[in-house]
Design a protein around this motif. Sequence first.
Motif, PDB file in Angstrom:
ATOM      1  N   SER A 191       0.940  -1.107  -0.218  1.00 54.21           N
ATOM      2  CA  SER A 191      -0.090  -0.123  -0.103  1.00 54.21           C
ATOM      3  C   SER A 191       0.889   1.258   0.031  1.00 54.21           C
ATOM      4  N   LEU A 192       0.453   2.270  -0.707  1.00 53.76           N
ATOM      5  CA  LEU A 192       0.800   3.819  -0.803  1.00 53.76           C
ATOM      6  C   LEU A 192       0.037   4.435   0.479  1.00 53.76           C
ATOM      7  N   ASP A 193      -0.432   3.935   1.187  1.00 55.48           N
ATOM      8  CA  ASP A 193      -1.037   4.782   2.366  1.00 55.48           C
ATOM      9  C   ASP A 193       0.062   5.566   3.323  1.00 55.48           C
ATOM     10  N   LEU A 194      -0.638   6.626   3.852  1.00 54.43           N
ATOM     11  CA  LEU A 194       0.377   7.373   4.845  1.00 54.43           C
ATOM     12  C   LEU A 194      -0.343   7.210   6.176  1.00 54.43           C
TER      13      LEU A 194
ATOM     14  N   TRP B 107      -4.558 -11.796   2.296  1.00 55.58           N
ATOM     15  CA  TRP B 107      -3.357 -12.205   2.073  1.00 55.58           C
ATOM     16  C   TRP B 107      -2.384 -11.306   2.659  1.00 55.58           C
ATOM     17  N   GLU B 108      -1.057 -11.357   2.667  1.00 57.14           N
ATOM     18  CA  GLU B 108      -0.104 -10.592   3.213  1.00 57.14           C
ATOM     19  C   GLU B 108      -0.255  -9.134   2.905  1.00 57.14           C
ATOM     20  N   GLN B 109      -0.123  -8.190   3.691  1.00 57.23           N
ATOM     21  CA  GLN B 109      -0.433  -6.787   3.366  1.00 57.23           C
ATOM     22  C   GLN B 109       0.967  -5.991   3.890  1.00 57.23           C
ATOM     23  N   ALA B 110       1.508  -5.309   3.070  1.00 60.18           N
ATOM     24  CA  ALA B 110       2.695  -4.341   3.811  1.00 60.18           C
ATOM     25  C   ALA B 110       2.462  -2.969   3.302  1.00 60.18           C
ATOM     26  N   CYS B 111       3.313  -1.997   4.179  1.00 60.29           N
ATOM     27  CA  CYS B 111       3.136  -0.612   3.824  1.00 60.29           C
ATOM     28  C   CYS B 111       4.254   0.088   4.720  1.00 60.29           C
ATOM     29  N   ASP B 112       5.000   1.124   4.112  1.00 59.05           N
ATOM     30  CA  ASP B 112       5.870   1.699   4.731  1.00 59.05           C
ATOM     31  C   ASP B 112       5.684   3.307   5.118  1.00 59.05           C
ATOM     32  N   PHE B 113       4.285   3.503   4.679  1.00 57.64           N
ATOM     33  CA  PHE B 113       3.665   4.931   4.956  1.00 57.64           C
ATOM     34  C   PHE B 113       4.477   5.896   4.443  1.00 57.64           C
ATOM     35  N   SER B 114       4.992   5.745   3.339  1.00 56.88           N
ATOM     36  CA  SER B 114       5.790   6.870   2.756  1.00 56.88           C
ATOM     37  C   SER B 114       5.040   7.257   1.303  1.00 56.88           C
ATOM     38  N   GLY B 115       4.039   6.753   1.077  1.00 57.91           N
ATOM     39  CA  GLY B 115       3.235   7.206  -0.054  1.00 57.91           C
ATOM     40  C   GLY B 115       3.987   6.808  -1.266  1.00 57.91           C
ATOM     41  N   TRP B 116       4.337   7.862  -2.207  1.00 56.41           N
ATOM     42  CA  TRP B 116       4.761   7.661  -3.608  1.00 56.41           C
ATOM     43  C   TRP B 116       6.526   7.809  -3.350  1.00 56.41           C
ATOM     44  N   SER B 117       6.772   8.412  -2.289  1.00 57.75           N
ATOM     45  CA  SER B 117       8.241   8.366  -2.103  1.00 57.75           C
ATOM     46  C   SER B 117       8.682   7.069  -1.448  1.00 57.75           C
ATOM     47  N   GLY B 118       8.083   6.141  -1.071  1.00 59.81           N
ATOM     48  CA  GLY B 118       8.480   4.711  -0.547  1.00 59.81           C
ATOM     49  C   GLY B 118       9.589   4.094  -1.449  1.00 59.81           C
ATOM     50  N   GLU B 119      10.522   3.527  -0.795  1.00 60.56           N
ATOM     51  CA  GLU B 119      11.656   2.814  -1.436  1.00 60.56           C
ATOM     52  C   GLU B 119      11.217   1.854  -2.435  1.00 60.56           C
ATOM     53  N   ILE B 120      10.264   0.900  -2.056  1.00 59.97           N
ATOM     54  CA  ILE B 120       9.655   0.039  -2.936  1.00 59.97           C
ATOM     55  C   ILE B 120       9.177   0.504  -4.133  1.00 59.97           C
TER      56      ILE B 120
END
Length: 157
Positions: A74-77, A93-106
């Motif tokens: 997710s691109l959620d903040l 299913w497996e869900q992941a998020c780094d809360f960085s939106g469009w600037s996330g590393e992935i």
Amino acid sequence: IKEEEKVAVGKSAPYFRLRNAEDKDISRSNFKDQYLLIQFWASWDTVSRANNAMFRRIYKKEQKNKNFALLGVSLDLDKKKWQETIKADTLKWEQACDFSGWSGEIIKQFAIQTLPTNILLSPTGRIEGKNLDEKAIENKLKEIAEKEKEKSLTTNH
């Protein structure tokens, strides 16, 4: 364009590490020996949310398939909104998020430009397909099942 070329079909997918919904680290190696369909989405994106129905159907059909896994990125903040959407849309299913939106590393690593986007990785981490529709995903899964059947036939003789 250079970033796009690095993640073209046939190329090796970049290594990634993210926190999942249970706040545990997950990475590409969590899915070794599996085809991994990564679904990039966001709770605030209506098309992503509509697309969740397709992924629910795929997950329901394939949840017992040990050669296949689904990962929502997710691109959620907003963590609370993200968790509420996972629950509301029954994303099991497996869900992941780094809360960085469009600037996330992935997001940068996979050169994600639009939502929703999906990328299919082979067990060796090669990019097999991008933005596949439900039919293309089903065909790919049939192909995988055939390959696995052949493999088990040749190893059992």
